[in-house]
Design an enzyme around this catalytic site. Sequence first.
Site, PDB file in Angstrom:
ATOM      1  N   CYS A  70       0.828  -1.216   0.000  1.00 14.48           N
ATOM      2  CA  CYS A  70       0.000   0.000   0.000  1.00 14.48           C
ATOM      3  C   CYS A  70       0.858   1.261   0.000  1.00 14.48           C
ATOM      4  O   CYS A  70       0.338   2.365  -0.002  1.00 14.48           O
ATOM      5  CB  CYS A  70      -0.924   0.024   1.209  1.00 14.48           C
ATOM      6  SG  CYS A  70      -2.113  -1.315   1.233  1.00 14.48           S
TER       7      CYS A  70
ATOM      8  N   ASP B  61       3.091   2.541   2.380  1.00 17.51           N
ATOM      9  CA  ASP B  61       3.685   2.989   3.638  1.00 17.51           C
ATOM     10  C   ASP B  61       3.644   1.847   4.639  1.00 17.51           C
ATOM     11  O   ASP B  61       2.674   1.100   4.681  1.00 17.51           O
ATOM     12  CB  ASP B  61       2.871   4.138   4.267  1.00 17.51           C
ATOM     13  CG  ASP B  61       2.922   5.403   3.440  1.00 17.51           C
ATOM     14  OD1 ASP B  61       4.031   5.832   3.097  1.00 17.51           O
ATOM     15  OD2 ASP B  61       1.852   5.946   3.148  1.00 17.51           O
TER      16      ASP B  61
ATOM     17  N   CYS C  83       7.308   7.915   2.713  1.00 16.83           N
ATOM     18  CA  CYS C  83       7.782   9.197   2.176  1.00 16.83           C
ATOM     19  C   CYS C  83       8.364  10.069   3.293  1.00 16.83           C
ATOM     20  O   CYS C  83       8.414   9.663   4.458  1.00 16.83           O
ATOM     21  CB  CYS C  83       6.611   9.913   1.523  1.00 16.83           C
ATOM     22  SG  CYS C  83       5.299  10.223   2.717  1.00 16.83           S
TER      23      CYS C  83
ATOM     24  N   CYS D 134      -0.084  10.002   7.043  1.00 17.15           N
ATOM     25  CA  CYS D 134       1.154   9.594   7.723  1.00 17.15           C
ATOM     26  C   CYS D 134       1.009   9.776   9.239  1.00 17.15           C
ATOM     27  O   CYS D 134       1.502   8.957  10.014  1.00 17.15           O
ATOM     28  CB  CYS D 134       2.345  10.408   7.218  1.00 17.15           C
ATOM     29  SG  CYS D 134       2.651  10.144   5.473  1.00 17.15           S
TER      30      CYS D 134
END
Length: 277
Positions: A35, A37, A62, A106
Site C-alpha cells: 500500500c 507505507d 515518504c 502519515c
Amino acid sequence: MWDYTDKVKEAFLRPKNVGEIENADAVGEVGSIVCGDALKLYLRIDKATEKILDARFQTFGCASAIASSSALTELIRGKTLDEALAVTNQDIADFLGGLPAQKMHCSVMGREALEAAIANYRGAPIRKTDAERVVCKCFDVTEEKIRRVAMDNHLTTVDEVTNFTKAGGGCGECKPEIENILAAIWSAQPPLKPLKPKGMTNLQKIALIQEVIERDIRPLLQADNGDVEIVDIDGNRVVVALRGICSGCSMSEVTLKSIQDKLRELVSDDIVIQESR
Ligand code: FES
C-alpha cells in the site's frame, strides 16, 4: 512538490529514534509496503510505572511518514501508556508545524502504530479484525477506520478521507461507499461546531452535557455495538460507565478521551471524564 514546514524537513533529514529495540517490550506494526507505507514501532516500557522509556521506529514511506514517525517517538517518550494513548494524529501533525493535507495519512499511521504497540504490550487484539468490513480494497481500509478517522478529525468530504486514510485514492471504486459512510456519520452528528454557551448555571450545564452525550456520542458508540451512560455529574466532573463492546475494551481510555474532547468542545473546556468502576 509538497509544501513542507521546516520542522518536517528537519525531522525527515535528521529523524530521531530510528532503528530497532532489541527484545522490545512492545511492537506495533501497521501499513504494508504493497500500500506504499509501513511503520514498525518498538517500545521499551517500565513495567512498574508503565512509562515509555524508549521508543524507536523503522518505516518504509515518504518524507512525511519518516517525519511523523520521528515526531511520534519524541511525543511519547517519558509518557505513561495511558498518557501516550491520548496523543492524537493531529498532535503528531501539530508537533511538525503541520503536514500537507494530502499527507495527513502519515500522522494517522503513527497513531495506529502506537495503538498497535500498546495493544501488543497489553495482550489485547489490535483494532482490525477479520469481522471488519474492508471498504477500500486498493489500500485495505476498513469502514471502522474511515468512521474513526472521520470523527476524530471532523472530515466531511471523500477527498479529506483520502488525505487521512488513502481510502479512495486508487481506482476510486469505493468513493460512493465512503460518501455513504460520511453521510451516516454526520446525519447523526452534524460536523458544524456550535459555539459553547457562556455563563451557564449548573443545571444548564448538566442539561447540555446530557444533550451532547445523547445526540453526539451515544449514537456513534451504539453504531459499533458500544454505549455509554452518565453515572453522575458533579461540577465539571462527569462520571460515566462504558457499556456493550466499549466495556472492558483495551481502547477504553481512547473512548473516554474522545468523549471528554467532545464535551470540552461543545460544553466547557474544563470538563473531566471519569469512568465509574
Ligand atoms: S477500492 Fe478504494 S480506491 Fe480502489
